[in-house]
Write a protein that holds these residues in place. Structure first.
Motif, PDB file in Angstrom:
ATOM      1  N   SER A  61      49.103  78.105  57.730  1.00 49.29           N
ATOM      2  CA  SER A  61      47.665  78.296  57.298  1.00 49.29           C
ATOM      3  C   SER A  61      46.650  78.415  58.347  1.00 49.29           C
ATOM      4  O   SER A  61      46.958  78.397  59.360  1.00 49.29           O
ATOM      5  N   TYR A 100      57.565  82.261  60.098  1.00 46.11           N
ATOM      6  CA  TYR A 100      56.954  81.014  59.772  1.00 46.11           C
ATOM      7  C   TYR A 100      55.911  81.304  58.553  1.00 46.11           C
ATOM      8  O   TYR A 100      54.998  82.322  58.700  1.00 46.11           O
ATOM      9  N   ARG A 101      55.688  80.527  57.784  1.00 44.56           N
ATOM     10  CA  ARG A 101      54.471  80.615  56.705  1.00 44.56           C
ATOM     11  C   ARG A 101      53.403  79.811  57.345  1.00 44.56           C
ATOM     12  O   ARG A 101      53.829  78.566  57.967  1.00 44.56           O
ATOM     13  N   GLU A 153      58.365  73.000  62.487  1.00 40.74           N
ATOM     14  CA  GLU A 153      58.349  74.361  63.031  1.00 40.74           C
ATOM     15  C   GLU A 153      57.650  74.492  64.280  1.00 40.74           C
ATOM     16  O   GLU A 153      57.823  75.200  65.192  1.00 40.74           O
ATOM     17  N   VAL A 190      51.322  75.129  61.457  1.00 40.63           N
ATOM     18  CA  VAL A 190      52.469  75.266  60.553  1.00 40.63           C
ATOM     19  C   VAL A 190      52.949  74.100  60.392  1.00 40.63           C
ATOM     20  O   VAL A 190      52.219  72.889  60.972  1.00 40.63           O
ATOM     21  N   THR A 191      54.308  73.572  60.134  1.00 38.32           N
ATOM     22  CA  THR A 191      54.753  72.131  59.939  1.00 38.32           C
ATOM     23  C   THR A 191      55.088  71.799  61.199  1.00 38.32           C
ATOM     24  O   THR A 191      55.303  72.222  62.282  1.00 38.32           O
ATOM     25  N   GLY A 245      54.035  67.939  55.370  1.00 41.55           N
ATOM     26  CA  GLY A 245      54.781  69.062  55.433  1.00 41.55           C
ATOM     27  C   GLY A 245      54.225  70.311  54.959  1.00 41.55           C
ATOM     28  O   GLY A 245      53.536  70.771  55.088  1.00 41.55           O
ATOM     29  N   ASP A 246      55.349  71.058  54.083  1.00 45.48           N
ATOM     30  CA  ASP A 246      54.853  72.239  53.425  1.00 45.48           C
ATOM     31  C   ASP A 246      53.614  72.242  52.619  1.00 45.48           C
ATOM     32  O   ASP A 246      52.791  73.376  52.406  1.00 45.48           O
ATOM     33  N   ARG A 251      50.267  74.089  53.332  1.00 44.17           N
ATOM     34  CA  ARG A 251      50.040  75.618  53.025  1.00 44.17           C
ATOM     35  C   ARG A 251      49.372  76.156  51.925  1.00 44.17           C
ATOM     36  O   ARG A 251      49.270  77.155  51.358  1.00 44.17           O
TER      37      ARG A 251
END
Length: 179
Positions: free
Chosen positions: A67, A64-65, A161, A157-158, A142-143, A146
């Motif tokens: 923040s 996962y990407r 996710e 995460v979202t 959502g994304d 980040r």
């Protein structure tokens, strides 16, 4: 100029009220646990890469990407309010299906060393470090979340996710948070 200030004040107050309302409503029902063979036995967070990996027997099963805390690049968390994400070995020690963000898994920070270091410097160590989704009611971003580090030290995460992570990470799963 005065009218703009009034409009800005109304917008800010409305956003604050919306966020407070959504935090009370919560994020709905958590997902069921994933089958045992799909559950992680370790989480690794690579702060500098803004990446979190779920592993099973040292094999990545999901990435996962993320923040992080607003001061994440300034080293490990040292005290309450420093907006840093901790570094070290912890575990997921409890979960909150009714958190102000879409679901949350609590990270066992502060550990004994964290407490000792913070107190030796005259500060409380802080706490309530979580893996979580977006604040309730803000999932539509959502994304886009980040694009910057916005938490107070948590790992974000979202919402989609977070539902996957919730299902795949049992309590007491170790988490290694690396620089």
């Amino acid at each position: 100029m005065r009218n703009r200030l009034i409009v800005l004040t109304i917008v800010v107050v409305s956003l604050f009220a919306y966020t407070k309302l959504m935090a009370r409503i919560g994020s709905g029902s958590p997902p069921p646990d994933a089958p045992r063979e799909q559950q992680a036995d370790l989480i690794r967070v690579y702060k500098s890469e803004r990446r979190m990996v779920l592993l099973k027997e040292e094999v990545p099963i999901s990435t996962y990407r993320i923040s992080l805390g607003q001061a994440a690049d300034a080293g490990p968390k040292q005290r309450e309010g420093d907006e840093k994400t901790p570094e070290g070995r912890y575990e997921i020690d409890w979960r909150n299906p009714k958190s102000m963000a879409h679901l949350s898994l609590h990270i066992s920070y502060p550990g004994p060393d964290d407490r000792r270091n913070a107190h030796s410097n005259g500060f409380p160590p802080g706490g309530n470090i979580m893996i979580h989704g977006l604040p309730n009611g803000w999932g539509l971003f959502g994304d886009a979340h980040r694009l910057w580090d916005w938490t107070d030290g948590c790992i974000a995460v979202t919402n989609t996710e977070m539902r996957d992570i919730w299902a795949r990470v049992p309590d007491h799963t170790p988490i290694d948070i690396m620089p």
